[in-house]
Design an enzyme around this catalytic site. Structure first.
Site, PDB file in Angstrom:
ATOM      1  N   GLY A  30      -2.359  -2.737  -9.381  1.00 30.33           N
ATOM      2  CA  GLY A  30      -1.242  -3.595  -9.000  1.00 30.33           C
ATOM      3  C   GLY A  30      -1.087  -3.546  -7.493  1.00 30.33           C
ATOM      4  O   GLY A  30      -1.442  -2.553  -6.859  1.00 30.33           O
ATOM      5  N   THR A  31      -0.552  -4.615  -6.916  1.00 34.69           N
ATOM      6  CA  THR A  31      -0.533  -4.676  -5.458  1.00 34.69           C
ATOM      7  C   THR A  31       0.871  -4.631  -4.856  1.00 34.69           C
ATOM      8  O   THR A  31       1.419  -3.549  -4.680  1.00 34.69           O
ATOM      9  CB  THR A  31      -1.316  -5.900  -4.975  1.00 34.69           C
ATOM     10  OG1 THR A  31      -0.901  -7.051  -5.718  1.00 34.69           O
ATOM     11  CG2 THR A  31      -2.796  -5.705  -5.202  1.00 34.69           C
ATOM     12  N   THR A  32       1.499  -5.740  -4.570  1.00 38.19           N
ATOM     13  CA  THR A  32       2.659  -5.731  -3.682  1.00 38.19           C
ATOM     14  C   THR A  32       4.001  -5.766  -4.423  1.00 38.19           C
ATOM     15  O   THR A  32       4.230  -6.644  -5.262  1.00 38.19           O
ATOM     16  CB  THR A  32       2.571  -6.917  -2.704  1.00 38.19           C
ATOM     17  OG1 THR A  32       1.284  -6.901  -2.087  1.00 38.19           O
ATOM     18  CG2 THR A  32       3.634  -6.816  -1.639  1.00 38.19           C
ATOM     19  N   LYS A  63       4.751  -6.072 -13.245  1.00 42.08           N
ATOM     20  CA  LYS A  63       4.803  -4.942 -12.322  1.00 42.08           C
ATOM     21  C   LYS A  63       6.197  -4.375 -12.108  1.00 42.08           C
ATOM     22  O   LYS A  63       6.350  -3.327 -11.484  1.00 42.08           O
ATOM     23  CB  LYS A  63       4.245  -5.342 -10.952  1.00 42.08           C
ATOM     24  CG  LYS A  63       2.802  -5.793 -10.954  1.00 42.08           C
ATOM     25  CD  LYS A  63       2.365  -6.107  -9.534  1.00 42.08           C
ATOM     26  CE  LYS A  63       0.975  -6.709  -9.516  1.00 42.08           C
ATOM     27  NZ  LYS A  63       0.576  -7.080  -8.146  1.00 42.08           N
ATOM     28  N   ALA A 205      -5.375  -9.401  -2.190  1.00 43.65           N
ATOM     29  CA  ALA A 205      -5.019  -8.703  -3.423  1.00 43.65           C
ATOM     30  C   ALA A 205      -3.617  -9.058  -3.913  1.00 43.65           C
ATOM     31  O   ALA A 205      -3.216  -8.647  -4.998  1.00 43.65           O
ATOM     32  CB  ALA A 205      -5.116  -7.191  -3.220  1.00 43.65           C
TER      33      ALA A 205
END
Length: 258
Positions: A30-32, A63, A205
């Site tokens: 997972g990113t931001t 997320k 990403a």
């Protein structure tokens, strides 16, 4: 968590034995995640993209999760371990409330999450790090608060806004330009969606609002009334307003919010 550590430690996310491998393990990440406080509470949001190396592993990953009635956690890092950690965290808070008859303080929740992240340090050293962002309404202080973490479980309280994940540098820069202490709830929601859009503009990403597939950021608001996730329609409206503004101002928005 203590019970599992004593009786079945192999069930804990950070206690599993990995097979010997050469090089980095390719798993979805997972990113931001971004957060911003306003006088009536706090907003926590995340993009929907998960990556695996240079590939998009999933376009609509979840997320951001409610931790309990007055708090939420957004995950960045190894997706599978992060989701397990969040579920265990949710269970611990529910167990505490049932046993003690009262909710754990927001400070206590933040400390407990710090302990769980520290327990995953072995996995983090092998490239499977989990770095969440925790936010909630502090019933005692009557305000929204934000906590960030590092891979060792180190906890820091953030004032105003915060970001974590691969696009955090760009998201933080966006919020730094637009944030004010007197934001309304609507303005705070627009702020975090704008920050995710700016992060997606520079970080491959991070996934921005995907109008074609109808995939929009997950945006949650936590106030004295509790946790609330914006509906698909609400998230779509905010995302479209941000996109329309960027069409009018392709070089970036002025330092103001609707």
């Amino acid at each position: 968590m203590d019970f599992l550590a004593e009786h079945s430690p192999e069930l804990l996310p950070g206690r599993r034995t990995l097979p010997p491998v050469q090089g980095a393990i390719e798993v979805p990440h997972g990113t931001t995640i971004v957060a911003a406080s306003f006088p009536g509470g706090v907003v926590l949001a995340g993009d929907r993209r998960a990556t695996m190396g240079n590939m998009i592993a999933q376009r609509d990953i979840e997320k951001v999760f409610p931790a309990d009635e007055y708090s939420a956690v957004g995950i960045a890092g190894t997706a599978g371990l992060a989701v397990e950690m969040v579920r265990l965290f949710q269970l611990e808070l529910e167990h505490f409330e049932k046993v003690e008859g009262t909710q754990l303080s927001l400070e206590g929740k933040a400390n407990r999450l710090s302990t769980m992240i520290r327990g995953n340090l072995g996995m983090a050293m092998q490239g499977l790090a989990v770095v969440p962002l925790f936010a909630g309404w502090d019933v005692d202080r009557q305000k929204g608060r934000i906590f960030s973490y590092d891979v060792t479980g180190g906890r820091s309280e953030e004032h105003g806004y915060a970001a974590t994940g691969s696009g955090s540098l760009f998201a933080r820069g966006s919020m730094k330009k637009l944030y004010r202490e007197d934001l309304s709830e609507r303005q705070a929601v627009t702020l975090v969606v704008q920050a995710l859009y700016d992060a997606a503009d520079d970080d491959s990403a991070t996934g921005g609002p995907d109008v074609a597939r109808r995939i929009y950021p997950i945006v949650t608001v936590i106030t004295e009334d509790g946790y609330r996730r914006l509906t698909e329609t609400e998230a779509s409206d905010v995302s479209r307003s941000v996109l329309e503004r960027r069409l009018d101002q392709p070089d970036g928005p002025r330092a103001e919010l609707l």
